[in-house]
Write a protein that holds these residues in place. Sequence first.
Motif, PDB file in Angstrom:
ATOM      1  N   ARG A 105      15.825 -27.417  -2.578  1.00 55.06           N
ATOM      2  CA  ARG A 105      14.875 -27.800  -3.632  1.00 55.06           C
ATOM      3  C   ARG A 105      13.442 -27.929  -3.095  1.00 55.06           C
ATOM      4  O   ARG A 105      12.650 -28.755  -3.538  1.00 55.06           O
ATOM      5  N   ARG A 106      13.122 -27.069  -2.156  1.00 55.58           N
ATOM      6  CA  ARG A 106      11.727 -26.919  -1.719  1.00 55.58           C
ATOM      7  C   ARG A 106      11.605 -25.572  -1.002  1.00 55.58           C
ATOM      8  O   ARG A 106      12.606 -25.013  -0.541  1.00 55.58           O
ATOM      9  N   GLY A 107      10.374 -25.109  -0.946  1.00 60.88           N
ATOM     10  CA  GLY A 107      10.149 -23.850  -0.234  1.00 60.88           C
ATOM     11  C   GLY A 107       8.763 -23.308  -0.499  1.00 60.88           C
ATOM     12  O   GLY A 107       8.074 -23.694  -1.447  1.00 60.88           O
ATOM     13  N   ARG A 108       8.371 -22.425   0.412  1.00 61.33           N
ATOM     14  CA  ARG A 108       7.060 -21.761   0.313  1.00 61.33           C
ATOM     15  C   ARG A 108       7.290 -20.270   0.550  1.00 61.33           C
ATOM     16  O   ARG A 108       7.836 -19.890   1.598  1.00 61.33           O
ATOM     17  N   ILE A 109       6.874 -19.460  -0.409  1.00 68.18           N
ATOM     18  CA  ILE A 109       6.938 -18.016  -0.222  1.00 68.18           C
ATOM     19  C   ILE A 109       5.505 -17.489  -0.289  1.00 68.18           C
ATOM     20  O   ILE A 109       4.781 -17.781  -1.255  1.00 68.18           O
ATOM     21  N   VAL A 110       5.102 -16.766   0.730  1.00 65.79           N
ATOM     22  CA  VAL A 110       3.755 -16.178   0.750  1.00 65.79           C
ATOM     23  C   VAL A 110       3.919 -14.670   0.953  1.00 65.79           C
ATOM     24  O   VAL A 110       4.574 -14.229   1.904  1.00 65.79           O
ATOM     25  N   LEU A 111       3.336 -13.908   0.039  1.00 62.15           N
ATOM     26  CA  LEU A 111       3.424 -12.454   0.114  1.00 62.15           C
ATOM     27  C   LEU A 111       2.075 -11.895   0.561  1.00 62.15           C
ATOM     28  O   LEU A 111       1.028 -12.306   0.054  1.00 62.15           O
ATOM     29  N   ILE A 112       2.113 -10.952   1.490  1.00 63.85           N
ATOM     30  CA  ILE A 112       0.864 -10.342   1.956  1.00 63.85           C
ATOM     31  C   ILE A 112       0.626  -9.054   1.172  1.00 63.85           C
ATOM     32  O   ILE A 112       1.303  -8.050   1.371  1.00 63.85           O
ATOM     33  N   SER A 113      -0.328  -9.144   0.253  1.00 63.10           N
ATOM     34  CA  SER A 113      -0.714  -7.987  -0.569  1.00 63.10           C
ATOM     35  C   SER A 113      -1.934  -7.335   0.073  1.00 63.10           C
ATOM     36  O   SER A 113      -2.006  -7.204   1.302  1.00 63.10           O
ATOM     37  N   SER A 114      -2.916  -6.963  -0.728  1.00 62.37           N
ATOM     38  CA  SER A 114      -4.126  -6.329  -0.186  1.00 62.37           C
ATOM     39  C   SER A 114      -5.206  -6.319  -1.258  1.00 62.37           C
ATOM     40  O   SER A 114      -4.900  -6.269  -2.457  1.00 62.37           O
ATOM     41  N   VAL A 115      -6.442  -6.295  -0.816  1.00 61.15           N
ATOM     42  CA  VAL A 115      -7.570  -6.176  -1.747  1.00 61.15           C
ATOM     43  C   VAL A 115      -7.448  -4.895  -2.585  1.00 61.15           C
ATOM     44  O   VAL A 115      -7.895  -4.845  -3.731  1.00 61.15           O
ATOM     45  N   VAL A 116      -6.811  -3.873  -2.045  1.00 65.37           N
ATOM     46  CA  VAL A 116      -6.735  -2.604  -2.793  1.00 65.37           C
ATOM     47  C   VAL A 116      -5.800  -2.705  -4.004  1.00 65.37           C
ATOM     48  O   VAL A 116      -5.828  -1.856  -4.879  1.00 65.37           O
ATOM     49  N   ALA A 117      -5.002  -3.780  -4.074  1.00 67.42           N
ATOM     50  CA  ALA A 117      -4.176  -4.011  -5.268  1.00 67.42           C
ATOM     51  C   ALA A 117      -5.070  -4.118  -6.493  1.00 67.42           C
ATOM     52  O   ALA A 117      -4.707  -3.672  -7.583  1.00 67.42           O
ATOM     53  N   MET A 118      -6.236  -4.744  -6.316  1.00 66.00           N
ATOM     54  CA  MET A 118      -7.175  -4.942  -7.421  1.00 66.00           C
ATOM     55  C   MET A 118      -8.228  -3.840  -7.482  1.00 66.00           C
ATOM     56  O   MET A 118      -8.620  -3.401  -8.549  1.00 66.00           O
ATOM     57  N   LEU A 119      -8.722  -3.417  -6.316  1.00 67.81           N
ATOM     58  CA  LEU A 119      -9.844  -2.471  -6.259  1.00 67.81           C
ATOM     59  C   LEU A 119      -9.415  -1.029  -6.439  1.00 67.81           C
ATOM     60  O   LEU A 119     -10.189  -0.188  -6.854  1.00 67.81           O
ATOM     61  N   GLY A 120      -8.171  -0.728  -6.045  1.00 67.19           N
ATOM     62  CA  GLY A 120      -7.767   0.669  -5.948  1.00 67.19           C
ATOM     63  C   GLY A 120      -8.355   1.277  -4.696  1.00 67.19           C
ATOM     64  O   GLY A 120      -9.290   0.710  -4.092  1.00 67.19           O
ATOM     65  N   SER A 121      -7.810   2.392  -4.276  1.00 66.45           N
ATOM     66  CA  SER A 121      -8.285   3.037  -3.057  1.00 66.45           C
ATOM     67  C   SER A 121      -7.860   4.498  -3.084  1.00 66.45           C
ATOM     68  O   SER A 121      -6.662   4.788  -3.185  1.00 66.45           O
ATOM     69  N   ALA A 122      -8.839   5.386  -3.029  1.00 67.55           N
ATOM     70  CA  ALA A 122      -8.527   6.819  -3.056  1.00 67.55           C
ATOM     71  C   ALA A 122      -7.622   7.163  -1.881  1.00 67.55           C
ATOM     72  O   ALA A 122      -7.885   6.744  -0.748  1.00 67.55           O
ATOM     73  N   GLY A 123      -6.571   7.874  -2.135  1.00 61.83           N
ATOM     74  CA  GLY A 123      -5.630   8.249  -1.084  1.00 61.83           C
ATOM     75  C   GLY A 123      -4.503   7.251  -0.908  1.00 61.83           C
ATOM     76  O   GLY A 123      -3.628   7.439  -0.061  1.00 61.83           O
TER      77      GLY A 123
END
Length: 234
Positions: free
Chosen positions: A118-136
């Motif tokens: 009944r406790r826990g911490r989950i942290v996911l490592i995403s990226s700025v490009v999730a929001m900005l997009g990135s060619a390629g």
Amino acid sequence: MARSVLVTGGNRGIGLAIARELARAGDAVAVTYRSGEPPEGLFGVQCDVTSMADVDAAFGKVEAEQGPVEVLVANAGITRDTLLPMMKEETFTEVVDANLTGAYRVAKRATKGMLRLRRGRIVLISSVVAMLGSAGQTNYAASKAGMIGFARSAARELASRGITVNVVAPGFVETDMTAVLDEAQQERIRQNIPLGRQARPEEIAKAVAFLASEDAAYITGAVIPVDGGLGMGH
Ligand code: NDP
């Protein structure tokens, strides 16, 4: 008492910096690695996050060594950059499988112990490009954007059990992943960063350590940018 922490892809780069930061703060830290040797001073388990059987076995070993995982950092990730017209289906699905479905596999397995505690911490490592997009990077950006919807849904499901789920969105970090870019590409990226430089992996680790801490008990479903201002406004 030391908390049981697991960091995927913790043998190098950002993951290793996160593992070292949490270990320094007194946690019992395990890392997953795919090939080579585990880093010195940390409990290493071999695991490919594209396999549920591997993930399950890795968690089993970590639980036996240091108890049920209370803090999970889903950091393992890959890039396979190419422009959309040239992108083969397997190049797209391979990246989604490692980055997004991989995060699902480890987060799902982690909830088993966390729901009981009944406790826990989950942290996911995403990226700025999730929001900005990135060619390629249609494959990579889609996988990283998917992690945000995943995290926010899991945050809603798990909040009543004392489990928080948050996302860290790094910008441009000095690791093997960005070392493959040539100097001209790196310079172009730097020109768009208000703080004018790449991040050190340790700077990402500090944000993760905060989200994993008791001080962050009231933060869930958040996306924390650590990007020198690159993604401002998103
Ligand atoms: P690195 O390429 O330096 O390290 C990637 C890590 O992920 C390695 O430990 C690697 O293991 C592991 N990994 C990759 N695929 C798998 C898999 N299928 N199963 C298990 N482990 C796997 O990357 P970074 O440290 O730069 O990146 C870490 C995370 O941060 C990634 O999710 C990345 O997308 C994200 N990120 C990075 C940024 C940057 O600028 N560097 C910016 C924004 C986000 P192995 O050593 O065995 O290959």
